[in-house]
Motif scaffolding. Structure first.
Motif, PDB file in Angstrom:
ATOM      1  N   ARG A 121       0.837  -1.230   0.000  1.00  0.00           N
ATOM      2  CA  ARG A 121       0.000   0.000   0.000  1.00  0.00           C
ATOM      3  C   ARG A 121       0.857   1.259   0.000  1.00  0.00           C
ATOM      4  NH1 ARG A 121      -6.055  -0.257   2.311  1.00  0.00           N
ATOM      5  NH2 ARG A 121      -6.466  -2.384   1.701  1.00  0.00           N
ATOM      6  N   PRO A 122       1.851   1.375   0.918  1.00  0.00           N
ATOM      7  CA  PRO A 122       2.636   2.615   0.907  1.00  0.00           C
ATOM      8  C   PRO A 122       3.479   2.821  -0.347  1.00  0.00           C
ATOM      9  CG  PRO A 122       3.285   1.179   2.750  1.00  0.00           C
ATOM     10  CD  PRO A 122       2.120   0.533   2.084  1.00  0.00           C
ATOM     11  N   MET A 123       3.873   1.744  -1.029  1.00  0.00           N
ATOM     12  CA  MET A 123       4.728   1.916  -2.209  1.00  0.00           C
ATOM     13  C   MET A 123       3.936   1.848  -3.514  1.00  0.00           C
ATOM     14  SD  MET A 123       7.735   2.529  -1.072  1.00  0.00           S
ATOM     15  CE  MET A 123       8.725   2.449  -2.566  1.00  0.00           C
ATOM     16  N   VAL A 124       3.204   0.754  -3.723  1.00  0.00           N
ATOM     17  CA  VAL A 124       2.571   0.532  -5.035  1.00  0.00           C
ATOM     18  C   VAL A 124       1.217   1.236  -5.126  1.00  0.00           C
ATOM     19  CG1 VAL A 124       1.748  -1.210  -6.658  1.00  0.00           C
ATOM     20  CG2 VAL A 124       3.784  -1.664  -5.268  1.00  0.00           C
ATOM     21  N   MET A 125       0.359   1.001  -4.130  1.00  0.00           N
ATOM     22  CA  MET A 125      -0.983   1.600  -4.227  1.00  0.00           C
ATOM     23  C   MET A 125      -0.929   3.111  -4.087  1.00  0.00           C
ATOM     24  SD  MET A 125      -3.375  -1.326  -2.596  1.00  0.00           S
ATOM     25  CE  MET A 125      -4.882  -0.414  -2.774  1.00  0.00           C
ATOM     26  N   ALA A 126       0.001   3.615  -3.287  1.00  0.00           N
ATOM     27  CA  ALA A 126       0.155   5.071  -3.170  1.00  0.00           C
ATOM     28  C   ALA A 126       0.374   5.663  -4.566  1.00  0.00           C
ATOM     29  CB  ALA A 126       1.334   5.398  -2.264  1.00  0.00           C
ATOM     30  N   ARG A 127       1.300   5.067  -5.319  1.00  0.00           N
ATOM     31  CA  ARG A 127       1.593   5.576  -6.672  1.00  0.00           C
ATOM     32  C   ARG A 127       0.379   5.454  -7.589  1.00  0.00           C
ATOM     33  NH1 ARG A 127       6.565   2.559  -6.678  1.00  0.00           N
ATOM     34  NH2 ARG A 127       8.325   3.888  -6.175  1.00  0.00           N
ATOM     35  N   MET A 128      -0.325   4.298  -7.458  1.00  0.00           N
ATOM     36  CA  MET A 128      -1.495   4.086  -8.322  1.00  0.00           C
ATOM     37  C   MET A 128      -2.557   5.158  -8.084  1.00  0.00           C
ATOM     38  SD  MET A 128      -2.222   0.066  -8.238  1.00  0.00           S
ATOM     39  CE  MET A 128      -1.437  -1.070  -9.339  1.00  0.00           C
ATOM     40  N   PHE A 129      -2.656   5.599  -6.825  1.00  0.00           N
ATOM     41  CA  PHE A 129      -3.659   6.611  -6.492  1.00  0.00           C
ATOM     42  C   PHE A 129      -3.067   8.023  -6.552  1.00  0.00           C
ATOM     43  CE2 PHE A 129      -5.631   2.786  -4.524  1.00  0.00           C
ATOM     44  CZ  PHE A 129      -6.840   2.820  -5.201  1.00  0.00           C
ATOM     45  N   GLY A 130      -1.905   8.142  -7.221  1.00  0.00           N
ATOM     46  CA  GLY A 130      -1.322   9.463  -7.480  1.00  0.00           C
ATOM     47  C   GLY A 130      -0.687  10.114  -6.260  1.00  0.00           C
ATOM     48  N   LYS A 131      -0.325   9.284  -5.261  1.00  0.00           N
ATOM     49  CA  LYS A 131       0.291   9.852  -4.055  1.00  0.00           C
ATOM     50  C   LYS A 131       1.790   9.545  -4.031  1.00  0.00           C
ATOM     51  CE  LYS A 131      -3.722   9.261  -1.078  1.00  0.00           C
ATOM     52  NZ  LYS A 131      -4.258   8.062  -0.454  1.00  0.00           N
ATOM     53  N   GLU A 132       2.507  10.277  -3.199  1.00  0.00           N
ATOM     54  CA  GLU A 132       3.929  10.008  -2.989  1.00  0.00           C
ATOM     55  C   GLU A 132       4.074   8.700  -2.215  1.00  0.00           C
ATOM     56  OE1 GLU A 132       7.124  11.453  -3.536  1.00  0.00           O
ATOM     57  OE2 GLU A 132       5.860  12.277  -5.122  1.00  0.00           O
ATOM     58  N   ILE A 221       2.025  -2.542 -13.042  1.00  0.00           N
ATOM     59  CA  ILE A 221       2.775  -2.209 -11.824  1.00  0.00           C
ATOM     60  C   ILE A 221       4.231  -2.018 -12.233  1.00  0.00           C
ATOM     61  CG2 ILE A 221       3.474  -2.900  -9.498  1.00  0.00           C
ATOM     62  CD1 ILE A 221       0.980  -4.658  -9.357  1.00  0.00           C
ATOM     63  N   PRO A 222       4.653  -0.774 -12.460  1.00  0.00           N
ATOM     64  CA  PRO A 222       6.023  -0.552 -12.923  1.00  0.00           C
ATOM     65  C   PRO A 222       7.032  -0.919 -11.854  1.00  0.00           C
ATOM     66  CG  PRO A 222       4.862   1.540 -12.549  1.00  0.00           C
ATOM     67  CD  PRO A 222       3.892   0.437 -12.235  1.00  0.00           C
ATOM     68  N   ALA A 223       8.198  -1.387 -12.292  1.00  0.00           N
ATOM     69  CA  ALA A 223       9.252  -1.744 -11.346  1.00  0.00           C
ATOM     70  C   ALA A 223       9.643  -0.497 -10.537  1.00  0.00           C
ATOM     71  CB  ALA A 223      10.450  -2.287 -12.101  1.00  0.00           C
ATOM     72  N   SER A 224       9.836  -0.669  -9.235  1.00  0.00           N
ATOM     73  CA  SER A 224      10.192   0.461  -8.381  1.00  0.00           C
ATOM     74  C   SER A 224      11.700   0.699  -8.461  1.00  0.00           C
ATOM     75  CB  SER A 224       9.799   0.141  -6.938  1.00  0.00           C
ATOM     76  OG  SER A 224      10.330   1.122  -6.087  1.00  0.00           O
ATOM     77  N   ASP A 225      12.096   1.975  -8.486  1.00  0.00           N
ATOM     78  CA  ASP A 225      13.536   2.269  -8.523  1.00  0.00           C
ATOM     79  C   ASP A 225      14.031   2.787  -7.161  1.00  0.00           C
ATOM     80  OD1 ASP A 225      12.221   4.633  -8.560  1.00  0.00           O
ATOM     81  OD2 ASP A 225      13.131   5.402 -10.408  1.00  0.00           O
ATOM     82  N   VAL A 226      13.150   2.673  -6.141  1.00  0.00           N
ATOM     83  CA  VAL A 226      13.556   3.140  -4.804  1.00  0.00           C
ATOM     84  C   VAL A 226      14.239   2.002  -4.070  1.00  0.00           C
ATOM     85  CG1 VAL A 226      12.710   4.017  -2.586  1.00  0.00           C
ATOM     86  CG2 VAL A 226      11.552   4.675  -4.720  1.00  0.00           C
ATOM     87  N   GLU A 227      15.418   2.258  -3.560  1.00  0.00           N
ATOM     88  CA  GLU A 227      16.134   1.229  -2.798  1.00  0.00           C
ATOM     89  C   GLU A 227      15.533   1.113  -1.391  1.00  0.00           C
ATOM     90  OE1 GLU A 227      20.370  -0.662  -2.058  1.00  0.00           O
ATOM     91  OE2 GLU A 227      19.987   0.700  -3.721  1.00  0.00           O
ATOM     92  N   LEU A 228      15.076  -0.084  -1.056  1.00  0.00           N
ATOM     93  CA  LEU A 228      14.464  -0.265   0.276  1.00  0.00           C
ATOM     94  C   LEU A 228      15.484  -0.933   1.191  1.00  0.00           C
ATOM     95  CD1 LEU A 228      10.845  -1.384  -0.716  1.00  0.00           C
ATOM     96  CD2 LEU A 228      11.577   0.862   0.092  1.00  0.00           C
TER      97      LEU A 228
END
Ligand code: GSH
Length: 228
Positions: A121-132, A221-228
């Motif tokens: 939710r904080p990474m993928v769904m946030a982006r899908m709903f236009g959030k940071e 679901i685009p690949a994330s480029d943020v290092e976790l």
């Protein structure tokens, strides 16, 4: 001609994927109808009182309203197993059967809660709903919340090819589907710290049943480029 089985749900949901993979492993054809629980429309709430996905409809039993429908991935998988017993996805022996149900429950609750709420939710769904994306929450989940669960899975898999018994089953499917969402969020299991778990994940997710779902989901679901 429509198939008997119809899944209502959204691609990307670990619970929807769990049902899709079980059906694919059994070679059972099904139809798919997009249904979002965010928020659930009245027709979905009628067949899913908890307002969640997936819901299965068996058209040989009913084609409208609640007739022929079953909510909840665990109830659906158990139904499919009875209706299409081969190849078995639940162990026959009593103790192994109970162990498999335990891993299914553990994945659907403990693992799903952390991966879903703390990472997907904080990474993928946030982006899908236009959030940071909320990277701080995701990092806390990966580095603090999930490691004890990975330790348990590493221990459970030691010296074994599958979580329970000698073939892929509901335990493996339920746990592995959560790792697809873990990967979608851009996280990776540290193979240095959890070598057995990392190898098992690679093997299970490479199966055609999982690979087909992952390939479809990667399209939106685009690949994330943020290092976790
Ligand atoms: N125990 C349920 C859980 C299903 C579930 O939580 N699905 C999520 C999508 S991944 C959902 O519908 N969420 C709706 C909401 O949180 O309002 C199952 O195994 O099917």
């Amino acid at each position: 001609m429509a198939n008997d089985l119809l899944i209502y749900g959204m691609k990307g949901s670990p619970f929807v994927r769990k049902v899709q993979v079980l059906l694919a492993e059994k070679g059972v054809p099904y139809d798919f109808e997009m249904a979002s629980p965010f928020p659930a429309p009245d027709w979905l709430a009628e067949i899913s009182p908890a307002k969640r996905i997936p819901v299965l409809r068996d058209r040989s039993i009913g084609t409208e309203g609640v007739a022929g429908t079953i909510p909840d991935s665990s109830a659906i998988c158990a139904y499919v197993e009875r209706k299409h017993p081969e190849p078995p996805m639940y162990p026959r022996a009593a103790y192994d059967y109970a162990r498999a149900l335990w891993f299914e429950e553990y994945a659907d609750s403990e693992l799903a809660m952390r991966v879903g709420m703390g990472l997907f939710r904080p990474m993928v769904m946030a982006r899908m709903f236009g959030k940071e994306p909320d990277v701080a929450t995701a990092r806390k989940t990966v580095h603090e919340q999930l490691p004890p669960l990975f330790d348990y899975l590493e221990k459970s898999l030691a010296g074994r090819a599958w979580l329970v018994g000698d073939a892929l089953g509901i335990a493996d499917i339920s746990v592995a589907t959560q790792f697809v969402n873990f990967h979608h969020a851009g996280a990776k299991v540290d193979a240095g710290r959890w070598p057995v778990l990392a190898k098992w994940i690679d093997g299970v997710l490479a199966r055609p049943s999982f690979a087909a779902c992952i390939a479809q989901e990667r399209k939106f679901i685009p690949a994330s480029d943020v290092e976790l």
